[in-house]
Enzyme design. Structure first.
Site, mmCIF file in Angstrom:
data_model
loop_
_atom_site.group_PDB
_atom_site.id
_atom_site.type_symbol
_atom_site.label_atom_id
_atom_site.label_comp_id
_atom_site.label_asym_id
_atom_site.label_seq_id
_atom_site.Cartn_x
_atom_site.Cartn_y
_atom_site.Cartn_z
ATOM 1 N N MET A 168 38.276 34.067 26.504
ATOM 2 C CA MET A 168 39.347 34.745 27.223
ATOM 3 C C MET A 168 40.680 34.131 26.862
ATOM 4 O O MET A 168 40.800 32.934 26.610
ATOM 5 C CB MET A 168 39.089 34.623 28.729
ATOM 6 C CG MET A 168 40.124 35.263 29.644
ATOM 7 S SD MET A 168 41.520 34.195 30.076
ATOM 8 C CE MET A 168 40.866 33.345 31.509
ATOM 9 N N HIS B 248 46.639 30.260 28.272
ATOM 10 C CA HIS B 248 47.832 31.104 28.257
ATOM 11 C C HIS B 248 48.490 30.816 26.915
ATOM 12 O O HIS B 248 48.424 29.688 26.418
ATOM 13 C CB HIS B 248 48.826 30.708 29.346
ATOM 14 C CG HIS B 248 48.319 30.783 30.742
ATOM 15 N ND1 HIS B 248 47.606 29.775 31.355
ATOM 16 C CD2 HIS B 248 48.433 31.759 31.670
ATOM 17 C CE1 HIS B 248 47.319 30.123 32.602
ATOM 18 N NE2 HIS B 248 47.795 31.321 32.809
ATOM 19 N N ASP C 181 37.060 34.045 38.125
ATOM 20 C CA ASP C 181 37.689 32.718 38.262
ATOM 21 C C ASP C 181 37.046 31.992 39.430
ATOM 22 O O ASP C 181 37.214 32.388 40.587
ATOM 23 C CB ASP C 181 39.201 32.868 38.517
ATOM 24 C CG ASP C 181 39.992 32.986 37.230
ATOM 25 O OD1 ASP C 181 41.237 33.047 37.311
ATOM 26 O OD2 ASP C 181 39.368 33.034 36.157
ATOM 27 N N ASP D 129 50.365 27.611 26.924
ATOM 28 C CA ASP D 129 49.563 26.374 27.035
ATOM 29 C C ASP D 129 49.261 25.837 25.632
ATOM 30 O O ASP D 129 49.185 24.632 25.411
ATOM 31 C CB ASP D 129 48.197 26.648 27.678
ATOM 32 C CG ASP D 129 48.280 27.256 29.060
ATOM 33 O OD1 ASP D 129 49.296 27.050 29.740
ATOM 34 O OD2 ASP D 129 47.316 27.957 29.435
ATOM 35 N N GLU E 31 43.788 40.249 37.524
ATOM 36 C CA GLU E 31 43.530 39.231 38.556
ATOM 37 C C GLU E 31 44.504 39.379 39.718
ATOM 38 O O GLU E 31 45.721 39.356 39.527
ATOM 39 C CB GLU E 31 43.663 37.835 37.954
ATOM 40 C CG GLU E 31 43.424 36.725 38.977
ATOM 41 C CD GLU E 31 43.438 35.352 38.367
ATOM 42 O OE1 GLU E 31 43.315 35.256 37.127
ATOM 43 O OE2 GLU E 31 43.563 34.375 39.111
ATOM 44 N N ASP F 163 38.753 28.233 37.219
ATOM 45 C CA ASP F 163 40.217 28.178 37.249
ATOM 46 C C ASP F 163 40.598 27.246 38.387
ATOM 47 O O ASP F 163 40.935 27.683 39.490
ATOM 48 C CB ASP F 163 40.799 29.565 37.461
ATOM 49 C CG ASP F 163 42.321 29.522 37.352
ATOM 50 O OD1 ASP F 163 42.957 30.540 37.653
ATOM 51 O OD2 ASP F 163 42.864 28.468 36.987
ATOM 52 N N ASP G 181 47.447 28.176 47.534
ATOM 53 C CA ASP G 181 46.413 28.274 46.493
ATOM 54 C C ASP G 181 45.963 26.873 46.060
ATOM 55 O O ASP G 181 46.636 26.179 45.313
ATOM 56 C CB ASP G 181 47.011 29.016 45.289
ATOM 57 C CG ASP G 181 45.944 29.401 44.280
ATOM 58 O OD1 ASP G 181 46.321 29.927 43.215
ATOM 59 O OD2 ASP G 181 44.753 29.179 44.547
ATOM 60 N N GLU H 59 39.322 35.981 41.751
ATOM 61 C CA GLU H 59 39.329 34.526 41.916
ATOM 62 C C GLU H 59 38.994 34.166 43.354
ATOM 63 O O GLU H 59 39.571 34.741 44.295
ATOM 64 C CB GLU H 59 40.678 33.922 41.544
ATOM 65 C CG GLU H 59 40.703 32.404 41.802
ATOM 66 C CD GLU H 59 41.943 31.689 41.337
ATOM 67 O OE1 GLU H 59 42.352 31.858 40.180
ATOM 68 O OE2 GLU H 59 42.527 30.967 42.154
ATOM 69 N N LYS I 37 46.143 38.401 43.524
ATOM 70 C CA LYS I 37 46.471 37.269 44.408
ATOM 71 C C LYS I 37 47.437 37.816 45.457
ATOM 72 O O LYS I 37 48.327 38.592 45.131
ATOM 73 C CB LYS I 37 47.104 36.135 43.613
ATOM 74 C CG LYS I 37 47.338 34.853 44.429
ATOM 75 C CD LYS I 37 47.897 33.727 43.563
ATOM 76 C CE LYS I 37 48.140 32.454 44.365
ATOM 77 N NZ LYS I 37 48.696 31.379 43.491
ATOM 78 N N HIS J 34 41.944 33.259 45.645
ATOM 79 C CA HIS J 34 42.893 34.329 45.946
ATOM 80 C C HIS J 34 42.362 35.283 47.011
ATOM 81 O O HIS J 34 43.111 35.683 47.909
ATOM 82 C CB HIS J 34 43.271 35.088 44.681
ATOM 83 C CG HIS J 34 43.897 34.196 43.643
ATOM 84 N ND1 HIS J 34 44.210 34.626 42.377
ATOM 85 C CD2 HIS J 34 44.245 32.881 43.686
ATOM 86 C CE1 HIS J 34 44.741 33.623 41.694
ATOM 87 N NE2 HIS J 34 44.763 32.541 42.456
ATOM 88 N N ASP K 170 42.978 25.981 44.490
ATOM 89 C CA ASP K 170 42.249 25.882 43.216
ATOM 90 C C ASP K 170 41.355 24.642 43.196
ATOM 91 O O ASP K 170 41.310 23.883 42.221
ATOM 92 C CB ASP K 170 43.215 25.853 42.013
ATOM 93 C CG ASP K 170 43.958 27.172 41.829
ATOM 94 O OD1 ASP K 170 45.030 27.160 41.214
ATOM 95 O OD2 ASP K 170 43.456 28.197 42.313
HETATM 96 C C1 DIG Z 1 45.960 31.797 38.244
HETATM 97 O O1 DIG Z 1 44.904 31.947 39.128
HETATM 98 C C2 DIG Z 1 45.760 32.634 37.033
HETATM 99 C C3 DIG Z 1 46.440 32.038 35.845
HETATM 100 O O2 DIG Z 1 46.053 30.707 35.777
HETATM 101 C C4 DIG Z 1 45.824 32.778 34.716
HETATM 102 O O3 DIG Z 1 46.676 33.787 34.324
HETATM 103 C C5 DIG Z 1 44.545 33.355 35.235
HETATM 104 C C6 DIG Z 1 43.446 33.040 34.283
HETATM 105 O O4 DIG Z 1 42.254 32.820 34.896
HETATM 106 N N1 DIG Z 1 44.400 32.786 36.583
HETATM 107 MN MN MN Z 2 42.931 32.462 38.326
HETATM 108 MN MN MN Z 3 44.443 30.234 42.036
#
Ligand code: DIG
Ligand code: MN
Ligand code: MN
Length: 389
Positions: free
Chosen positions: A90, A56, A247, A59, A183, A289, A257, A219, A185, A222, A259
């Site tokens: 990316m 990001h 992801d 970051d 993406e 991710d 979430d 993802e 969620k 998600h 992850d």
């Molecule tokens: C969260 O699942 C999102 C953020 O971390 C980011 O914007 C994106 C990148 O993979 N995944």
């Molecule tokens: Mn993600």
């Molecule tokens: Mn996530």
């Protein structure tokens, strides 16, 4: 045929700066690990065998960094990439951390916030492209509501569409070789997040001015949070030519979430996902991710990153064994057997075809008698995954 499960660049394994750099903060506790610099993260990822690193904007360059500090950070990051050979496939914008976005970014009810979100994203796109990104992810973590009393749901969709259309126009006007990956969620941090699933995103893309510039970044966690089969979502995205990025992580159904490390919770669904991606020849990044447990120390964080890639490679080999297994393939032939008798009814509509099909007589009882050996087949998959086959 046991191949070494050592990650190589051709595997295209990537991690975000925020993954192995996660200091272990959570809503109920302070950070437990020291904060790593982008340069330290690049070297860590190189050490474990990653192909690339994503970020990001915030970051890499803190949102309040001075121009001189920004220049220094980017120069040091570039040097680390050159020193390690890691690439940046990316990039994305943090449109969820700063308080300005507490009611959303592109769908904030405040016009100034929506305009600021576009400005921040254009600047972040410039940064990402300058470092080599070809895919730009948009995750709308704050695009949603806790109460719909204060939201005009149609306006929100319109603002989201306007923002993505505007940014596609910006990318075209800049002449960037960049595509967007949306993406989804379903919730968290907002009570409900707009466009909650990959399926919803695919429908939304169809309403855009330049749909060819926009795909999805599904993802695992998600879709699981929404109680969905992740590989089904990926297959729909692939079928639509929209799987621009992915992801990878893991997630218990019905949880926040998590992850989790890839394959650490649902090894069978992870297997079917890897099998799908490898069978169709997905050539994009395998982006993890995910982050280590809060209980992990620095060494365990490296083990987390290695584990994501190792599990992917083990499952890749299992998928190859599935395809080479004569008993499994024999069952698949049985399941999909076709005597060709229905060929004349297949494919596009034709009046003659419809007429003939309407008058065709089926033995419905016989159709109902035919079972499928899915128990035998699935047990062979379990045997394969448990290493007894
Ligand atoms: C969260 O699942 C999102 C953020 O971390 C980011 O914007 C994106 C990148 O993979 N995944
Ligand atoms: Mn993600
Ligand atoms: Mn996530």
């Amino acid at each position: 045929m046991t191949m070494s499960f050592t990650p190589r660049p051709e595997h295209r394994f990537t991690f975000g700066l925020w993954t192995v750099g996660n200091p272990g903060r959570d809503p109920f506790g302070a950070p437990v690990r020291s904060v790593l610099s982008p340069v330290e993260i690049v070297h860590l990822l190189a050490d474990v065998g990653a192909y690339g690193v994503n970020f990001h904007d915030d970051d890499l360059v803190p949102i309040d960094a001075s121009p001189a500090k920004r220049k220094k950070i980017i120069a040091e990051f570039r040097k680390a990439l050159a020193d390690t050979g890691l690439v940046v496939p990316m990039a994305t914008t943090n449109l969820f951390g700063d308080p300005a976005f507490r009611d959303g970014a592109f769908t904030s009810s405040a016009p100034r916030v929506r305009a600021y979100a576009l400005q921040k994203t254009m600047r972040a796109i410039d940064l990402g492209v300058s470092l080599g990104a070809k895919i730009y992810v948009f995750w709308g973590g704050r695009e949603g509501s806790e109460t719909d009393a204060g939201k005009n749901l149609l306006e929100a969709q319109k603002w989201m569409r306007e923002a993505v259309n505007f940014l596609c126009g910006y990318v075209r006007n800049q002449g960037y070789d960049l595509k967007f990956a949306l993406e989804a969620k379903p919730n968290e941090p907002r009570g409900d997040i707009f466009l909650p699933t990959t399926g919803a995103m695919l429908a939304f893309i169809g309403t855009l001015d330049r749909p060819e510039m926009v795909g999805v970044n599904p993802e695992v966690a998600h879709e699981h949070m929404a109680g969905l089969n992740f590989t089904h979502a990926v297959a729909q995205a692939w079928d639509a030519g929209k799987l621009f990025h992915i992801d990878l992580n893991d997630q218990a159904f019905g949880r926040y979430d998590q992850d989790l490390r890839f394959g650490s919770h649902n090894i069978k669904s992870a297997f079917f996902l890897v099998k799908f991606l490898e069978e169709v020849g997905y050539a994009g990044s395998r982006h993890f991710d995910a982050h280590a447990y809060r209980t992990s120390d620095a060494e365990d964080v490296k083990a987390f990153a290695k584990g994501c890639m190792r599990t992917y490679l083990i499952l890749k080999e299992k998928a190859e064994k599935f395809c080479a297994d004569r008993e499994i393939q024999g069952l698949l032939e049985e399941i999909f057997e076709d005597d060709g008798a229905m060929d004349r009814f297949k494919g596009k509509f034709a009046p003659k075809k419809a007429k003939a099909l309407k008058s065709h007589s089926f033995d419905r009882a016989a159709l109902g008698k035919r079972g499928q050996p899915y128990e035998r087949l699935d047990q062979l998959v379990v045997d394969l995954l448990l290493g007894v086959r």
